[in-house]
Motif scaffolding. Sequence first.
Motif, short mmCIF file in Angstrom:
data_model
loop_
_atom_site.label_atom_id
_atom_site.label_comp_id
_atom_site.label_asym_id
_atom_site.label_seq_id
_atom_site.Cartn_x
_atom_site.Cartn_y
_atom_site.Cartn_z
N VAL A 63 -6.36 9.83 -3.38
CA VAL A 63 -5.69 8.56 -3.65
C VAL A 63 -5.56 8.27 -5.14
O VAL A 63 -4.47 7.97 -5.63
N ALA A 64 -6.66 8.33 -5.88
CA ALA A 64 -6.64 7.94 -7.29
C ALA A 64 -6.06 9.02 -8.21
O ALA A 64 -5.36 8.70 -9.17
N VAL A 70 -8.56 5.43 -12.99
CA VAL A 70 -7.92 4.75 -11.86
C VAL A 70 -9.00 4.43 -10.83
O VAL A 70 -9.75 5.31 -10.43
N LEU A 71 -9.05 3.17 -10.39
CA LEU A 71 -9.95 2.74 -9.33
C LEU A 71 -9.11 2.04 -8.27
O LEU A 71 -8.37 1.10 -8.58
N VAL A 72 -9.20 2.52 -7.04
CA VAL A 72 -8.47 1.91 -5.94
C VAL A 72 -9.51 1.38 -4.96
O VAL A 72 -10.18 2.16 -4.27
N GLU A 73 -9.67 0.06 -4.93
CA GLU A 73 -10.65 -0.54 -4.03
C GLU A 73 -10.26 -0.27 -2.58
O GLU A 73 -9.10 -0.45 -2.20
N ARG A 74 -11.24 0.18 -1.82
CA ARG A 74 -11.05 0.49 -0.40
C ARG A 74 -9.90 1.48 -0.18
O ARG A 74 -9.19 1.42 0.80
N GLY A 75 -9.74 2.40 -1.16
CA GLY A 75 -8.64 3.35 -1.11
C GLY A 75 -8.96 4.65 -0.40
O GLY A 75 -8.06 5.40 -0.06
N HIS A 124 -14.30 3.12 -2.05
CA HIS A 124 -13.47 2.98 -3.24
C HIS A 124 -13.16 4.37 -3.80
O HIS A 124 -14.05 5.21 -3.90
N ILE A 181 -2.27 8.93 -8.62
CA ILE A 181 -1.85 7.79 -9.43
C ILE A 181 -2.03 8.12 -10.91
O ILE A 181 -1.15 7.84 -11.74
N TRP A 203 -11.83 6.72 -7.03
CA TRP A 203 -11.62 6.66 -8.47
C TRP A 203 -11.36 8.04 -9.04
O TRP A 203 -11.70 9.06 -8.44
N THR A 257 -15.83 9.01 -5.20
CA THR A 257 -15.69 8.12 -4.06
C THR A 257 -16.94 7.26 -4.02
O THR A 257 -18.04 7.79 -3.90
#
Length: 93
Positions: free
Chosen positions: A69-70, A58-63, A40, A73, A42, A25
Amino acid sequence: MAVVNEGTGVEARIPGLDIAGKTGTAQTVANSRADRGQDHAWFAAFAPVRDPEVVVVVLVERGGKGGQVAAPIARKILNAIFFEKVAAVEIAG
């Protein structure tokens, strides 16, 4: 990296496939109240553990949090590659 059978990477677990993974994170700077808590998420993984064939990041901006979250995915991507026979893309170096 550790096998994702426990800990924050457990959301990437796929029965029948040993996956090594690391969650993360990345904190962001809050410029306003609306930006607070917008870290973020990841997750980085490779599989299978003993003879790696695939790397997924996997990187999820503001996730939010990487494990929540990542990692799920990444699980979907790895499941598609290994069990749904979706072709992996090879990038020439």
